[in-house]
Scaffold this active site. Structure first.
Site, PDB file in Angstrom:
ATOM      1  N   GLY A  13      -3.160   6.623 -21.940  1.00  0.00           N
ATOM      2  CA  GLY A  13      -3.653   7.862 -22.173  1.00  0.00           C
ATOM      3  C   GLY A  13      -3.015   9.131 -21.751  1.00  0.00           C
ATOM      4  N   ARG A  15      -0.709  10.917 -22.340  1.00  0.00           N
ATOM      5  CA  ARG A  15      -0.653  12.293 -23.379  1.00  0.00           C
ATOM      6  C   ARG A  15      -1.823  13.170 -23.426  1.00  0.00           C
ATOM      7  NH1 ARG A  15       4.367  11.753 -27.495  1.00  0.00           N
ATOM      8  NH2 ARG A  15       2.875  10.702 -28.855  1.00  0.00           N
ATOM      9  N   GLY A  19      -5.315  11.935 -18.853  1.00  0.00           N
ATOM     10  CA  GLY A  19      -4.104  10.897 -18.359  1.00  0.00           C
ATOM     11  C   GLY A  19      -2.964  12.206 -17.804  1.00  0.00           C
ATOM     12  N   LEU A  42       2.182   1.428 -28.481  1.00  0.00           N
ATOM     13  CA  LEU A  42       1.323   0.448 -27.835  1.00  0.00           C
ATOM     14  C   LEU A  42      -0.175   0.957 -28.451  1.00  0.00           C
ATOM     15  CD1 LEU A  42       0.469  -2.201 -26.439  1.00  0.00           C
ATOM     16  CD2 LEU A  42       0.409  -0.850 -24.383  1.00  0.00           C
ATOM     17  N   GLY A 109     -15.430   7.315 -17.610  1.00  0.00           N
ATOM     18  CA  GLY A 109     -16.501   7.471 -18.688  1.00  0.00           C
ATOM     19  C   GLY A 109     -16.682   8.819 -18.966  1.00  0.00           C
ATOM     20  N   SER A 110     -17.936   9.017 -19.235  1.00  0.00           N
ATOM     21  CA  SER A 110     -18.393  10.528 -19.516  1.00  0.00           C
ATOM     22  C   SER A 110     -19.875  10.575 -19.203  1.00  0.00           C
ATOM     23  CB  SER A 110     -18.260  10.398 -21.084  1.00  0.00           C
ATOM     24  OG  SER A 110     -19.074  11.256 -21.536  1.00  0.00           O
ATOM     25  N   SER A 111     -20.268  12.030 -19.040  1.00  0.00           N
ATOM     26  CA  SER A 111     -21.846  12.016 -18.915  1.00  0.00           C
ATOM     27  C   SER A 111     -22.542  11.740 -20.056  1.00  0.00           C
ATOM     28  CB  SER A 111     -21.996  13.652 -18.271  1.00  0.00           C
ATOM     29  OG  SER A 111     -21.367  14.429 -19.371  1.00  0.00           O
ATOM     30  N   CYS A 112     -22.085  11.422 -21.268  1.00  0.00           N
ATOM     31  CA  CYS A 112     -22.757  10.963 -22.215  1.00  0.00           C
ATOM     32  C   CYS A 112     -23.494   9.764 -22.256  1.00  0.00           C
ATOM     33  CB  CYS A 112     -22.204  11.252 -23.772  1.00  0.00           C
ATOM     34  SG  CYS A 112     -20.903  10.056 -23.713  1.00  0.00           S
ATOM     35  N   TYR A 139     -20.453   6.094 -29.068  1.00  0.00           N
ATOM     36  CA  TYR A 139     -19.302   6.383 -28.201  1.00  0.00           C
ATOM     37  C   TYR A 139     -20.232   6.157 -26.739  1.00  0.00           C
ATOM     38  CZ  TYR A 139     -16.149   9.344 -25.097  1.00  0.00           C
ATOM     39  OH  TYR A 139     -15.391   9.886 -24.426  1.00  0.00           O
ATOM     40  N   LYS A 143     -18.785   3.379 -23.730  1.00  0.00           N
ATOM     41  CA  LYS A 143     -18.615   3.637 -22.454  1.00  0.00           C
ATOM     42  C   LYS A 143     -19.567   2.889 -21.269  1.00  0.00           C
ATOM     43  CE  LYS A 143     -15.324   6.807 -22.616  1.00  0.00           C
ATOM     44  NZ  LYS A 143     -14.102   6.432 -22.325  1.00  0.00           N
ATOM     45  N   PRO A 170     -17.024  11.881 -15.504  1.00  0.00           N
ATOM     46  CA  PRO A 170     -16.845  13.313 -15.316  1.00  0.00           C
ATOM     47  C   PRO A 170     -17.914  13.892 -16.114  1.00  0.00           C
ATOM     48  CG  PRO A 170     -14.928  12.252 -16.355  1.00  0.00           C
ATOM     49  CD  PRO A 170     -15.956  11.095 -16.213  1.00  0.00           C
ATOM     50  N   HIS A 186     -14.446  20.999 -27.827  1.00  0.00           N
ATOM     51  CA  HIS A 186     -15.541  21.073 -26.930  1.00  0.00           C
ATOM     52  C   HIS A 186     -15.926  22.795 -26.726  1.00  0.00           C
ATOM     53  CE1 HIS A 186     -14.698  16.965 -25.281  1.00  0.00           C
ATOM     54  NE2 HIS A 186     -15.841  16.835 -26.074  1.00  0.00           N
ATOM     55  N   ARG A 194     -12.213  31.594 -30.183  1.00  0.00           N
ATOM     56  CA  ARG A 194     -12.775  32.578 -31.094  1.00  0.00           C
ATOM     57  C   ARG A 194     -12.527  33.823 -30.266  1.00  0.00           C
ATOM     58  NH1 ARG A 194     -18.356  31.333 -32.429  1.00  0.00           N
ATOM     59  NH2 ARG A 194     -18.309  33.332 -33.289  1.00  0.00           N
ATOM     60  N   ASP A 285     -30.374  25.464 -29.884  1.00  0.00           N
ATOM     61  CA  ASP A 285     -29.711  25.204 -28.487  1.00  0.00           C
ATOM     62  C   ASP A 285     -29.628  23.666 -28.246  1.00  0.00           C
ATOM     63  OD1 ASP A 285     -29.502  27.854 -27.648  1.00  0.00           O
ATOM     64  OD2 ASP A 285     -31.476  28.027 -26.862  1.00  0.00           O
TER      65      ASP A 285
HETATM   66  N1  LIG Z   1     -12.377  15.799 -21.962  1.00  0.00           N
HETATM   67  C1  LIG Z   1     -13.573  15.703 -21.535  1.00  0.00           C
HETATM   68  O1  LIG Z   1     -14.292  16.737 -21.650  1.00  0.00           O
HETATM   69  C2  LIG Z   1     -13.996  14.360 -21.042  1.00  0.00           C
HETATM   70  C3  LIG Z   1     -15.176  14.569 -20.357  1.00  0.00           C
HETATM   71  C4  LIG Z   1     -15.590  13.430 -19.840  1.00  0.00           C
HETATM   72  C5  LIG Z   1     -14.919  12.443 -19.938  1.00  0.00           C
HETATM   73  N2  LIG Z   1     -13.821  12.183 -20.605  1.00  0.00           N
HETATM   74  C6  LIG Z   1     -13.122  10.776 -20.445  1.00  0.00           C
HETATM   75  O2  LIG Z   1     -11.867  11.067 -20.233  1.00  0.00           O
HETATM   76  C7  LIG Z   1     -10.916  10.064 -21.038  1.00  0.00           C
HETATM   77  C8  LIG Z   1      -9.783  10.936 -21.374  1.00  0.00           C
HETATM   78  O3  LIG Z   1     -10.425  11.978 -22.302  1.00  0.00           O
HETATM   79  P1  LIG Z   1      -9.127  13.116 -22.776  1.00  0.00           P
HETATM   80  O4  LIG Z   1     -10.041  14.101 -22.792  1.00  0.00           O
HETATM   81  O5  LIG Z   1      -8.084  13.039 -21.994  1.00  0.00           O
HETATM   82  O6  LIG Z   1      -8.916  12.663 -24.238  1.00  0.00           O
HETATM   83  P2  LIG Z   1      -7.872  12.819 -25.063  1.00  0.00           P
HETATM   84  O7  LIG Z   1      -7.012  14.076 -24.544  1.00  0.00           O
HETATM   85  O8  LIG Z   1      -8.149  12.777 -26.430  1.00  0.00           O
HETATM   86  O9  LIG Z   1      -6.784  11.782 -24.810  1.00  0.00           O
HETATM   87  C9  LIG Z   1      -7.017  10.438 -25.017  1.00  0.00           C
HETATM   88  C10 LIG Z   1      -5.865   9.849 -25.293  1.00  0.00           C
HETATM   89  O10 LIG Z   1      -5.980   8.307 -25.376  1.00  0.00           O
HETATM   90  C11 LIG Z   1      -4.825   7.898 -26.411  1.00  0.00           C
HETATM   91  N3  LIG Z   1      -5.544   6.818 -27.223  1.00  0.00           N
HETATM   92  C12 LIG Z   1      -6.813   6.839 -27.954  1.00  0.00           C
HETATM   93  N4  LIG Z   1      -6.650   5.846 -28.588  1.00  0.00           N
HETATM   94  C13 LIG Z   1      -5.791   5.034 -28.352  1.00  0.00           C
HETATM   95  C14 LIG Z   1      -5.018   3.704 -28.688  1.00  0.00           C
HETATM   96  N5  LIG Z   1      -5.976   2.957 -29.542  1.00  0.00           N
HETATM   97  N6  LIG Z   1      -4.076   3.114 -28.041  1.00  0.00           N
HETATM   98  C15 LIG Z   1      -3.404   4.064 -27.205  1.00  0.00           C
HETATM   99  N7  LIG Z   1      -3.684   5.128 -26.970  1.00  0.00           N
HETATM  100  C16 LIG Z   1      -4.813   5.620 -27.555  1.00  0.00           C
HETATM  101  C17 LIG Z   1      -4.638   9.155 -27.338  1.00  0.00           C
HETATM  102  O11 LIG Z   1      -3.587   9.077 -27.964  1.00  0.00           O
HETATM  103  P3  LIG Z   1      -3.600   9.840 -29.259  1.00  0.00           P
HETATM  104  O12 LIG Z   1      -3.794  11.264 -29.297  1.00  0.00           O
HETATM  105  O13 LIG Z   1      -2.058   9.649 -29.750  1.00  0.00           O
HETATM  106  O14 LIG Z   1      -4.300   9.128 -30.452  1.00  0.00           O
HETATM  107  C18 LIG Z   1      -4.758  10.256 -25.991  1.00  0.00           C
HETATM  108  O15 LIG Z   1      -3.369  10.389 -25.449  1.00  0.00           O
HETATM  109  C19 LIG Z   1     -11.877   9.739 -21.946  1.00  0.00           C
HETATM  110  O16 LIG Z   1     -12.131   8.266 -21.533  1.00  0.00           O
HETATM  111  C20 LIG Z   1     -13.107  10.548 -21.924  1.00  0.00           C
HETATM  112  O17 LIG Z   1     -14.473   9.694 -22.358  1.00  0.00           O
HETATM  113  C21 LIG Z   1     -13.333  13.556 -21.165  1.00  0.00           C
END
Ligand SMILES: NC(=O)c1ccc[n+]([C@@H]2O[C@H](COP(=O)([O-])OP(=O)(O)OC[C@H]3O[C@@H](n4cnc5c(N)ncnc54)[C@H](OP(=O)(O)O)[C@@H]3O)[C@@H](O)[C@H]2O)c1
Length: 324
Positions: A13, A15, A19, A42, A109-112, A139, A143, A170, A186, A194, A285
């Site tokens: 992940g 990108r 990640g 992949l 993981g996630s707080s959810c 989801y 997790k 997180p 989010h 906005r 809310d």
């Molecule tokens: N963002 C938040 O507020 C937050 C909060 C708590 C926890 N987290 C956790 O942190 C982690 C990363 O979140 P993020 O915010 O960085 O998400 P994100 O920006 O959407 O990044 C997720 C990455 O996973 C890749 N991916 C998804 N499905 C895939 C697959 N089948 N094969 C290969 N790559 C795949 C996506 O590639 P594509 O875009 O090309 O599909 C993307 O690069 C998650 O586990 C999430 O639960 C995030």
């Protein structure tokens, strides 16, 4: 203990928002052998492709930051995709990491994962103590399964194979690389977008849903990446002072929360919007407070360093770059 900067580290992940921040952090620390694959190169839901990848690359460590992620709308509209893809990604990555001898893996993981009505602040022990929020239950279940997957491999193979798979949970994250999709983002990216549009269009007011009183916690994504690399690098004996075999996940919060109204005023200030902020109190809310208990990671020796206003400024700069 000094980290081996040549070890081969796979960031799944890379990108995504988290990640890419983990890659930035590792590179800044001098790690030279970081490997990654795009989703197109992949697909992590494809078991044979994942097996072949691990067999060929044989990484030493894995950061699992790949997931199907989205806001309420996406979670509610595509529940089957959210549970299926997340279970497949984590099953494939964790299992084939194990098969190929990976000893250290960090699952994001996630707080959810915590119950909808969990006592506040939400400590690690709140896991599986009540009903989940229905809008993202599939989801969250994936997790929770990811945490239990890591724990189960540790319990079965920790002694015999030296497996040490850890999980971090997180709070809400924001920062560079955030998602500004209108239906799928989010609260912070939604507010940045906005207020930015209101500034450009010289709108006299911005209307925010709800009363503005719910409290939320936000962590800058580079702090999250720092926490991830910190947790990965901890000696097992030290990590184990804060984790149990069947409660192995560690919360990563900011340690302070704000009301949605305070957040909206901060975003407006950072963006440079001069109009009024109003609240549409006829709209619902969410829960009054969602705040993580972060004592365990703080006790282990980690704290965030980027204050909310500074982080919002950096997020806005990144938004402006993306908008060009
Ligand atoms: N963002 C938040 O507020 C937050 C909060 C708590 C926890 N987290 C956790 O942190 C982690 C990363 O979140 P993020 O915010 O960085 O998400 P994100 O920006 O959407 O990044 C997720 C990455 O996973 C890749 N991916 C998804 N499905 C895939 C697959 N089948 N094969 C290969 N790559 C795949 C996506 O590639 P594509 O875009 O090309 O599909 C993307 O690069 C998650 O586990 C999430 O639960 C995030």
């Amino acid at each position: 203990m000094q980290a081996d900067l040549n070890q081969k580290i796979y960031v799944a992940g890379h990108r995504g928002m988290v990640g890419s921040a983990i890659v930035r952090n590792l590179q800044a620390k001098g790690f030279t052998n970081i490997i990654f694959r795009t989703h197109t190169e992949l697909d992590l839901t494809n078991q044979s492709a994942v097996a072949e990848f691990f067999e060929t690359e044989k990484p030493d460590q894995v950061y699992l930051a790949a997931a199907r992620v989205g806001g309420i709308y996406a979670n509610n509209s595509y529940p089957a995709e959210f549970i299926y893809e997340n279970l497949m990604v984590q099953n494939n990555v964790v299992h084939h990491a194990f098969i190929c001898g990976v000893k250290k893996l960090l699952f994001l993981g996630s707080s959810c994962i915590y119950p909808r009505l969990a006592p506040q602040p939400m400590g690690e022990d709140a896991l599986l103590m009540g009903k989940l929020e229905p809008t993202n239950e599939p989801y969250a279940i994936a997790k929770i399964a990811g945490i239990k997957l890591c724990e189960s491999y540790n319990r079965q193979y920790g002694g015999s194979h030296g497996v040490d798979y850890r999980s971090v949970m997180p709070t809400n994250l924001y920062g560079p690389g955030d998602n500004y999709h209108p239906e799928n983002c989010h609260v912070i990216p939604a507010l940045i977008k906005r207020f930015h549009e209101a500034k450009i269009n010289q709108a006299p007011q911005v209307l925010i849903w709800g009363t503005g009183t719910p409290r939320r916690e936000f962590l800058f994504v580079d702090d999250m990446a720092a926490a991830s690399v910190f947790v990965m690098g901890l000696d097992k004996a030290i990590y184990d002072t804060q984790a149990d075999p069947m409660r192995s996940h560690i919360n990563v919060g900011f340690g302070k929360d704000v009301t949605i109204s305070e957040l909206a005023h901060l975003v407006s200030k950072v963006v440079g919007y001069k109009g009024a902020i109003c609240f549409d109190t006829s709209k619902p809310d969410g829960p009054p407070r969602k705040y993580m208990e972060s004592t365990r990671i703080n006790t282990l020796g980690w704290k965030p360093i980027i204050e909310l206003e500074e982080g919002l400024g950096l997020a806005y700069l990144d938004f402006c770059k993306q908008a060009i």
